[in-house]
Scaffold this motif. Structure first.
Motif, PDB file in Angstrom:
ATOM      1  N   ASP A  70       1.021  20.677  -4.117  1.00  0.00           N
ATOM      2  CA  ASP A  70       0.933  22.083  -3.704  1.00  0.00           C
ATOM      3  C   ASP A  70       2.252  22.629  -3.154  1.00  0.00           C
ATOM      4  N   PRO A  71       2.880  21.983  -2.169  1.00  0.00           N
ATOM      5  CA  PRO A  71       4.169  22.512  -1.690  1.00  0.00           C
ATOM      6  C   PRO A  71       5.267  22.443  -2.743  1.00  0.00           C
ATOM      7  N   ARG A  72       5.177  21.446  -3.616  1.00  0.00           N
ATOM      8  CA  ARG A  72       6.165  21.316  -4.686  1.00  0.00           C
ATOM      9  C   ARG A  72       6.083  22.495  -5.648  1.00  0.00           C
ATOM     10  N   GLU A  73       4.861  22.920  -5.982  1.00  0.00           N
ATOM     11  CA  GLU A  73       4.686  24.016  -6.938  1.00  0.00           C
ATOM     12  C   GLU A  73       5.264  25.322  -6.416  1.00  0.00           C
ATOM     13  N   ILE A  74       5.211  25.515  -5.108  1.00  0.00           N
ATOM     14  CA  ILE A  74       5.790  26.737  -4.523  1.00  0.00           C
ATOM     15  C   ILE A  74       7.300  26.762  -4.752  1.00  0.00           C
ATOM     16  N   LEU A  75       7.950  25.615  -4.565  1.00  0.00           N
ATOM     17  CA  LEU A  75       9.408  25.544  -4.770  1.00  0.00           C
ATOM     18  C   LEU A  75       9.757  25.673  -6.247  1.00  0.00           C
ATOM     19  N   ILE A  76       8.948  25.096  -7.109  1.00  0.00           N
ATOM     20  CA  ILE A  76       9.196  25.207  -8.553  1.00  0.00           C
ATOM     21  C   ILE A  76       9.125  26.668  -8.992  1.00  0.00           C
TER      22      ILE A  76
END
Length: 445
Positions: A70-76
């Motif tokens: 979830d936090p990774r997808e925000i940065l992507i």
């Protein structure tokens, strides 16, 4: 030495550090990627995006790999498309597999194009297996020799770079089928002309379709080896699973269990959007509401009793709480046993008898304690007897439910860690209330 994470979070959030790229580089210089990933996950979204912009592009890929989905997808989503070619410059198949569920299709294509031909082959082979099977996560960094190789050839092989967590050489036949495993340390005391296969260990392999948690807990962690060979159904050597990957898989498995017990996703972001968090948690709140209404309906059957004996209403939470705690203790034990493959139909009866005895012993002890307290509190011997019997009955019933609820759910292919606690709470509440109020109706009215 790394600055303690709570201190760095405070500096970024409260003190305003990180408003310019230079301060970010200074703060994160020398920190490993796991530390940086944890820091990013701990920051509110606005600050997280600022810090992400300040991380050098050549480190962004390894940081993303270490983050939750979830936090990774925000940065992507926040990263401009023209930066991805440089971010993916050194990507390998294992990195792409880790990021696969988080990347949109257009970025999967960009990352795939960045792989060399061998890494593309590894990626295609891995995606043939679901991510809960060990074939999806094998490492292809191996020390491999023909089955007829001599010690001198093994020593020559060791002069090259030895992969991390690799303590064995794998021997294969001409068809690439796994033949034997030789521990590296045995080569140094052997004659150069000796055959490697004469020093082979007992064959220990795992199939590519093995469940990841089973492979990690039962095979790698207990094998005494740093890694184990992974083979397909025809015994062809596919790769290996090392102790570091096994430990990571087990950590993720137990994190899923802990989060699932509360009806939550292990990848949920600390600072995910309010609407998304509320939506993710709403389902189990709704299910819990239905079970609560069910328990309330059973209480309503004894409305007349409660109106005449108010003390029963005062003591009802004690009955429900004792049953709930006793049941959750047994449930936790059984869920762990199921996860490790230790609970089977063969030992279920013995396990049930043991938990019944534990429940009976604790039930007698605490029923007497609570019964005596109720007697002195309300100066009513019959009330003390009623709650005493209700507590005993509910704790024993909770022990039975704690064994059978997760076992039955597991047989139905439903994760017992996800739904077991909700069902168990309903069972112990209803049994406790019916026993307590029923006995109260019988003896006190």
């Amino acid at each position: 030495m790394a600055e303690p994470l709570p201190d760095l979070i405070e500096e970024f959030v409260t003190d305003g550090m990180g408003d310019d790229p230079a301060s970010i580089l200074t703060a994160l210089s020398g920190q490993d990627t796991v530390y940086i990933a944890s820091l990013l996950e701990s920051l509110p979204l606005e600050r997280r995006l600022v810090v992400w912009e300040g991380i050098p592009r050549d480190r962004k890929l390894s940081v993303l790999v270490e983050m939750r989905s979830d936090p990774r997808e925000i940065l992507i989503d926040a990263t401009p498309h023209n930066e991805w070619a440089s971010i993916f410059a050194d990507i390998d198949a294992e990195d792409l597999l880790e990021l696969l569920d988080s990347l949109p299709t257009r970025l999967v294509d960009v990352a795939y194009e960045a792989l060399d031909s061998q890494e593309r082959k590894y990626f295609r082979e891995a995606t043939q297996f679901p991510d809960e099977q060990v074939g999806h996560w094998v490492s292809h960094e191996l020390l491999v020799l023909p089955a007829n190789a001599k010690v001198k050839e093994g020593l020559r092989l060791l002069r090259r770079d030895i992969p991390q967590h690799c303590d064995s050489i794998y021997l294969v036949n001409r068809s690439g089928q796994f033949t034997a495993l030789v521990k590296i340390h045995r080569l140094f005391a052997a004659q150069e002309h000796s055959s490697l296969i004469s020093m082979a260990e007992e064959n220990v392999t795992m199939l590519v379709g093995t469940d990841e948690s089973t492979a990690a807990s039962l095979q790698v962690q207990r094998s005494g080896l740093s890694s184990l060979p992974v083979v397909d159904e025809s015994n062809k050597l596919i790769g290996r699973l090392d102790i570091a990957s096994a430990s990571e898989l087990m950590n993720e498995f137990y994190e899923r269990q802990v989060m699932a017990s509360a009806g939550m996703d292990e990848d949920e972001d600390l600072f995910s959007p309010v609407a998304k968090s509320a939506r993710n948690r709403a389902l189990w709140l709704g299910i819990n509401l239905l079970t609560a209404f069910l328990a309330s309906w059973f209480i309503g059957l004894f409305e007349a009793t409660l109106q005449q004996v108010v003390a029963l209403a005062v003591l009802m939470p004690v009955v429900a709480s004792m049953g709930g705690i006793a049941g959750s203790q047994t449930l936790t034990l059984i869920v762990r046993g199921l996860a490790l493959g230790q609970v089977t139909p063969a030992n279920l009866r013995a396990l049930m008898m043991k938990e019944l005895k534990v429940g009976g012993l604790n039930g007698v002890i605490w029923a007497l304690v609570i019964g005596i307290v109720a007697y002195f509190w309300f100066a009513d011997a019959l009330l003390g007897m009623v709650i005493c019997l209700a507590i005993l009955f509910n704790i024993v019933a909770a022990a039975l439910a704690g064994v059978f609820v997760p076992f039955i759910l597991d047989r139905l292919k439903i994760d017992p860690a996800l739904s077991g606690s909700v069902i168990l709470t309903t069972v112990t509440d209803i049994v406790g209330f019916v026993a307590f109020l029923g006995l109260g109706t019988l003896f006190l009215l």
